[in-house]
Scaffold this motif. Structure first.
Motif, PDB file in Angstrom:
ATOM      1  N   THR A  71       0.830  -1.205   0.000  1.00 33.55           N
ATOM      2  CA  THR A  71       0.000   0.000   0.000  1.00 33.55           C
ATOM      3  C   THR A  71       0.861   1.250   0.000  1.00 33.55           C
ATOM      4  O   THR A  71       0.573   2.221  -0.717  1.00 33.55           O
ATOM      5  CB  THR A  71      -0.929   0.006   1.232  1.00 33.55           C
ATOM      6  OG1 THR A  71      -1.704  -1.185   1.232  1.00 33.55           O
ATOM      7  CG2 THR A  71      -1.850   1.212   1.223  1.00 33.55           C
ATOM      8  N   LEU A  72       1.928   1.227   0.752  1.00 34.70           N
ATOM      9  CA  LEU A  72       2.847   2.366   0.793  1.00 34.70           C
ATOM     10  C   LEU A  72       3.500   2.591  -0.568  1.00 34.70           C
ATOM     11  O   LEU A  72       3.593   3.733  -1.038  1.00 34.70           O
ATOM     12  CB  LEU A  72       3.920   2.135   1.864  1.00 34.70           C
ATOM     13  CG  LEU A  72       4.927   3.243   2.077  1.00 34.70           C
ATOM     14  CD1 LEU A  72       4.229   4.514   2.534  1.00 34.70           C
ATOM     15  CD2 LEU A  72       5.964   2.814   3.088  1.00 34.70           C
ATOM     16  N   ARG A  73       3.906   1.529  -1.224  1.00 33.94           N
ATOM     17  CA  ARG A  73       4.508   1.659  -2.555  1.00 33.94           C
ATOM     18  C   ARG A  73       3.506   2.204  -3.569  1.00 33.94           C
ATOM     19  O   ARG A  73       3.857   2.991  -4.453  1.00 33.94           O
ATOM     20  CB  ARG A  73       5.046   0.310  -3.014  1.00 33.94           C
ATOM     21  CG  ARG A  73       6.334  -0.080  -2.336  1.00 33.94           C
ATOM     22  CD  ARG A  73       6.953  -1.336  -2.934  1.00 33.94           C
ATOM     23  NE  ARG A  73       7.917  -1.884  -2.007  1.00 33.94           N
ATOM     24  CZ  ARG A  73       7.784  -3.025  -1.347  1.00 33.94           C
ATOM     25  NH1 ARG A  73       6.715  -3.774  -1.537  1.00 33.94           N
ATOM     26  NH2 ARG A  73       8.708  -3.428  -0.519  1.00 33.94           N
ATOM     27  N   GLU A  74       2.238   1.760  -3.477  1.00 31.76           N
ATOM     28  CA  GLU A  74       1.217   2.253  -4.393  1.00 31.76           C
ATOM     29  C   GLU A  74       1.016   3.754  -4.220  1.00 31.76           C
ATOM     30  O   GLU A  74       0.879   4.490  -5.196  1.00 31.76           O
ATOM     31  CB  GLU A  74      -0.104   1.527  -4.158  1.00 31.76           C
ATOM     32  CG  GLU A  74      -0.133   0.107  -4.659  1.00 31.76           C
ATOM     33  CD  GLU A  74      -1.427  -0.601  -4.308  1.00 31.76           C
ATOM     34  OE1 GLU A  74      -2.377   0.071  -3.859  1.00 31.76           O
ATOM     35  OE2 GLU A  74      -1.491  -1.827  -4.477  1.00 31.76           O
ATOM     36  N   ARG A  75       0.979   4.210  -2.978  1.00 27.53           N
ATOM     37  CA  ARG A  75       0.802   5.643  -2.730  1.00 27.53           C
ATOM     38  C   ARG A  75       1.992   6.439  -3.245  1.00 27.53           C
ATOM     39  O   ARG A  75       1.822   7.518  -3.815  1.00 27.53           O
ATOM     40  CB  ARG A  75       0.610   5.906  -1.243  1.00 27.53           C
ATOM     41  CG  ARG A  75      -0.743   5.464  -0.749  1.00 27.53           C
ATOM     42  CD  ARG A  75      -0.925   5.791   0.704  1.00 27.53           C
ATOM     43  NE  ARG A  75      -2.195   5.280   1.178  1.00 27.53           N
ATOM     44  CZ  ARG A  75      -2.578   5.295   2.429  1.00 27.53           C
ATOM     45  NH1 ARG A  75      -1.765   5.784   3.355  1.00 27.53           N
ATOM     46  NH2 ARG A  75      -3.748   4.818   2.777  1.00 27.53           N
ATOM     47  N   GLN A  76       3.194   5.918  -3.060  1.00 28.99           N
ATOM     48  CA  GLN A  76       4.372   6.612  -3.566  1.00 28.99           C
ATOM     49  C   GLN A  76       4.375   6.634  -5.080  1.00 28.99           C
ATOM     50  O   GLN A  76       4.750   7.625  -5.698  1.00 28.99           O
ATOM     51  CB  GLN A  76       5.645   5.959  -3.036  1.00 28.99           C
ATOM     52  CG  GLN A  76       5.905   6.233  -1.583  1.00 28.99           C
ATOM     53  CD  GLN A  76       7.131   5.495  -1.070  1.00 28.99           C
ATOM     54  OE1 GLN A  76       7.628   4.588  -1.722  1.00 28.99           O
ATOM     55  NE2 GLN A  76       7.598   5.880   0.109  1.00 28.99           N
ATOM     56  N   ALA A  77       3.950   5.548  -5.698  1.00 31.67           N
ATOM     57  CA  ALA A  77       3.902   5.494  -7.163  1.00 31.67           C
ATOM     58  C   ALA A  77       2.876   6.479  -7.696  1.00 31.67           C
ATOM     59  O   ALA A  77       3.092   7.117  -8.728  1.00 31.67           O
ATOM     60  CB  ALA A  77       3.586   4.079  -7.632  1.00 31.67           C
ATOM     61  N   ASN A  79       2.055   9.268  -6.332  1.00 32.45           N
ATOM     62  CA  ASN A  79       2.624  10.605  -6.186  1.00 32.45           C
ATOM     63  C   ASN A  79       3.736  10.864  -7.176  1.00 32.45           C
ATOM     64  O   ASN A  79       3.966  12.000  -7.568  1.00 32.45           O
ATOM     65  CB  ASN A  79       3.150  10.821  -4.758  1.00 32.45           C
ATOM     66  CG  ASN A  79       2.041  10.908  -3.749  1.00 32.45           C
ATOM     67  OD1 ASN A  79       0.905  11.214  -4.085  1.00 32.45           O
ATOM     68  ND2 ASN A  79       2.368  10.622  -2.502  1.00 32.45           N
ATOM     69  N   ASP A  80       4.436   9.849  -7.619  1.00 29.06           N
ATOM     70  CA  ASP A  80       5.554  10.012  -8.541  1.00 29.06           C
ATOM     71  C   ASP A  80       5.127  10.024 -10.003  1.00 29.06           C
ATOM     72  O   ASP A  80       5.957  10.278 -10.873  1.00 29.06           O
ATOM     73  CB  ASP A  80       6.586   8.889  -8.343  1.00 29.06           C
ATOM     74  CG  ASP A  80       7.331   9.035  -7.027  1.00 29.06           C
ATOM     75  OD1 ASP A  80       7.324  10.145  -6.475  1.00 29.06           O
ATOM     76  OD2 ASP A  80       7.895   8.031  -6.556  1.00 29.06           O
ATOM     77  N   ALA A  83       5.757  13.859 -11.763  1.00 28.60           N
ATOM     78  CA  ALA A  83       6.883  14.474 -11.060  1.00 28.60           C
ATOM     79  C   ALA A  83       6.981  15.955 -11.390  1.00 28.60           C
ATOM     80  O   ALA A  83       7.424  16.746 -10.571  1.00 28.60           O
ATOM     81  CB  ALA A  83       8.180  13.765 -11.422  1.00 28.60           C
ATOM     82  N   ARG A  86       5.120  18.079  -8.810  1.00 30.53           N
ATOM     83  CA  ARG A  86       5.838  18.380  -7.569  1.00 30.53           C
ATOM     84  C   ARG A  86       6.840  19.497  -7.792  1.00 30.53           C
ATOM     85  O   ARG A  86       6.993  20.391  -6.974  1.00 30.53           O
ATOM     86  CB  ARG A  86       6.551  17.139  -7.053  1.00 30.53           C
ATOM     87  CG  ARG A  86       5.611  16.135  -6.444  1.00 30.53           C
ATOM     88  CD  ARG A  86       6.377  15.058  -5.764  1.00 30.53           C
ATOM     89  NE  ARG A  86       7.507  14.645  -6.612  1.00 30.53           N
ATOM     90  CZ  ARG A  86       8.243  13.588  -6.417  1.00 30.53           C
ATOM     91  NH1 ARG A  86       8.001  12.824  -5.388  1.00 30.53           N
ATOM     92  NH2 ARG A  86       9.227  13.264  -7.215  1.00 30.53           N
TER      93      ARG A  86
END
Length: 163
Positions: A71-77, A79-80, A83, A86
């Motif tokens: 789940t953490l990786r999915e959220r980071q993906a 957000n990325d 790019a 950001r």
């Protein structure tokens, strides 16, 4: 003794912190009062349950860590993915001000000189010479020009020279 119920004592003080005198008072009172006896027994049971529950160690399922990390990786993906977004949030004001400055310089470079040249051309067309020709004395008919014509050609004004 019926007027002195121990329920308040049981509610205010944890059972583990009761002194021997307070425990003796509770035993004497609960032998005569059934309502306080039920409350004291409920307090003892709740203390025993809490101790048992605290002694049991909870072990998460083997896939818990895997699910949390996924789940953490999915959220980071997520957000990325953008790019540039950001970067724009971080430097958007700077980039916008730079674009505005370039646009302003372009206006000053291309629009304002045309207005100055247009007014300068009117005065130089009146006598046929440019300001550069007059300053550098490149014309063959310099003797024929009056001072007023020279000043008008150089400065582009309609003022008469003061004598």
């Amino acid at each position: 003794m019926r007027d002195e119920h121990i329920i308040r004592l049981i509610e205010d003080t944890p059972l583990a912190n009761l002194s021997d005198a307070e425990r003796a008072r509770i035993r004497v009172h609960t032998s005569a009062c059934s309502e306080c006896l039920v409350a004291f027994q409920a307090a003892e049971i709740s203390v025993a349950l809490l101790k048992e529950r605290a002694a049991v160690e909870f072990e998460p399922s083997p896939f818990f860590h895997t699910r949390v990390l996924a789940t953490l990786r999915e959220r980071q993906a997520a957000n990325d993915v953008w790019a540039f977004g950001r970067m724009w949030r971080a430097a958007g004001a700077l980039a916008s001000s730079m674009v505005a400055a370039v646009a302003l310089l372009a206006v000053f470079t291309f629009v304002v000189p045309e207005n100055q040249v247009a007014t300068g051309q009117v005065s130089s067309l009146a006598n046929g010479y440019s300001a550069e020709e007059v300053i550098l004395e490149q014309t063959s008919q310099m003797e024929e020009m009056s001072e007023g014509q020279m000043l008008t050609t150089i400065y582009g004004g309609d003022e008469e020279p003061s004598r």
